[in-house]
Design an enzyme around this catalytic site. Structure first.
Site, PDB file in Angstrom:
ATOM      1  N   HIS A 215       1.078  -1.067   0.118  1.00 53.18           N
ATOM      2  CA  HIS A 215      -0.052  -0.089  -0.167  1.00 53.18           C
ATOM      3  C   HIS A 215       0.817   1.138  -0.020  1.00 53.18           C
ATOM      4  CE1 HIS A 215      -3.591  -2.176   0.555  1.00 53.18           C
ATOM      5  NE2 HIS A 215      -3.424  -2.766   1.976  1.00 53.18           N
TER       6      HIS A 215
ATOM      7  N   HIS B 234      -6.503  -7.502   0.334  1.00 52.91           N
ATOM      8  CA  HIS B 234      -6.683  -5.981   0.170  1.00 52.91           C
ATOM      9  C   HIS B 234      -5.992  -5.566  -1.457  1.00 52.91           C
ATOM     10  CE1 HIS B 234      -6.618  -6.259   4.482  1.00 52.91           C
ATOM     11  NE2 HIS B 234      -7.689  -5.325   4.414  1.00 52.91           N
TER      12      HIS B 234
HETATM   13 ZN    ZN Z   1      -4.136  -7.166   3.302  1.00 53.64          ZN
END
Ligand code: ZN
Length: 400
Positions: free
Chosen positions: A145, A182
């Protein structure tokens, strides 16, 4: 006559592979009140050793990445800020504002720069091992991320981007596959302008999960090199298989990749406290095995594959799974029954979040769990169908 303890026996590898770690992952990080404040890489390594499944020749130690390496992707200002905050033992307000550090999401902790910088070098080293003809596993990596100028979603340094960039420097076309629960937003964003990289992410729909934006079917990037499959809550083994078996070969072919980087976050596994899927360890390992089998190889047949860690917030489930990943990568057939030494170290972990659940006791004694089958929901079939009907790479077999 006494029998040698299980950990004294070493199962020999069948494939050329290395596991990358560092002593500093044993230190407490993130603080106790954070989902990542759990043993992960150290527990995985200990469990692998309990299986006798790692030789000294297969282990590599990473150092902290240099500023020059980190700045392949990150801004000079951001790296300097992380370094300065670590030296001062606190995050100044201006850095908190500008770089999204020193808050609950991306907290300050001793080593909050050096530890992710070490993971970053681990993944760069993994890319170098791949180039040298060896499969690499960097379980401390996978922090997908992080942005160039800021921390995001528990990730300070985007080691997957750095590893892919290392491979790009040698001119290899790369397929980045992200099976973390995610969306792999930071990696996708870094390569939307690079025709030599394709990113594939299967993830919890951002309508209900972090990062709460992006990762939709129509988010293909201007070149069409980003492939996203957002999934509904409760996805089980048969649904995940349904999606992966269709997407993976089509994207691999369309990408014309020469090397594969797999982000293997374990938060898709059923007992994970943050993930909303119901995948079994067995099904997870099937995905890894499929990637291993299909990845383009060196002349001697060794896949050009780098596997990174990623999310995963249940220490026992994570360590069992990543031990299994290492078993696959190194060509060892690890017994399903966890050796006594391994059971002892899993029981010593301070973890009781799901102790009243049916699955809990077996977490200590067996490394895989029962499959979680079910019918494939029409909604999921429709999403996969829509992706194949609309995505340029899947429709035409090439980028825009
Ligand atoms: Zn994750």
């Amino acid at each position: 006559m006494s029998e040698a303890p299980a950990e004294a026996r070493v199962i020999p590898p069948l494939r050329r592979a290395v596991l990358i770690g560092a002593a500093r992952y044993r230190r407490h990080s993130y603080g106790s009140n954070h989902p990542l404040g759990i043993p992960r890489v150290s527990l995985t390594l200990d469990l692998i050793h309990a299986y006798g499944a790692l030789t000294a020749q297969e282990f590599r130690v990473s150092r902290p990445a240099t500023s020059a390496e980190l700045e392949w992707f990150h801004t000079r200002e951001y790296i300097a800020a992380l370094r300065q905050c670590e030296a001062e033992g606190r995050v100044a307000h201006r850095y908190r504002q500008r770089h999204n550090i020193g808050n609950f999401e991306n907290p300050y902790f001793p080593g909050f720069f050096t530890t992710p910088a070490t993971a970053a070098h681990g993944s760069i080293l993994g890319a170098e091992m791949l180039l040298q003809g060896v499969i690499a596993f960097s379980p401390a990596g996978g922090m997908h991320h992080a942005h160039a100028d800021a921390a995001r979603g528990f990730c300070y340094i985007n080691d997957p981007v750095l590893a892919v960039l290392r491979l790009r420097r040698e001119g290899l076309r790369v397929l980045y596959v992200d099976i973390d629960a995610h969306h792999g937003d930071g990696v996708e964003g870094a390569f939307v302008g690079d025709r030599g990289v394709t990113t594939l992410s299967l993830h919890m729909d951002t309508a209900y999960a972090y990062p709460f934006t992006g990762g939709a079917i129509e988010d293909t990037g201007p070149l069409g090199n980003a492939v996203n499959l957002p999934l509904p809550q409760g996805v089980h083994d048969d649904e995940y298989r349904y999606a992966f078996e269709r997407l993976w070969p089509a994207v691999l072919e369309g990408s014309r990749a020469e090397a594969v980087v797999l982000q293997a976050g374990t938060d898709i596994l059923a007992p994970d406290p943050l993930g909303k899927f119901r995948i079994s360890t067995q099904a997870f390992l099937e995905v890894v095995a499929r990637v291993l089998a299909d990845t383009p190889t060196h002349a001697d047949g060794t896949p050009r594959l780098l596997v990174l860690g990623g999310g995963g917030y249940h220490p026992l489930v994570l360590a069992r799974c990543w031990a299994g990943v290492w078993g696959l990568l190194s060509g060892r057939n690890l017994p399903e029954t966890i050796p006594a030494a391994g059971e002892a170290l899993l029981r010593a972990v301070d973890w009781d979040l799901d102790e009243d659940e049916d699955h809990f006791e077996a977490l200590f004694t067996r490394r895989i769990d029962p499959l979680r089958p079910g019918a494939v929901r029409p909604e999921l079939r429709e999403r996969v169908g829509q992706l194949f009907a609309t995505h340029p790479l899947l429709r035409n077999g090439r980028l825009r």
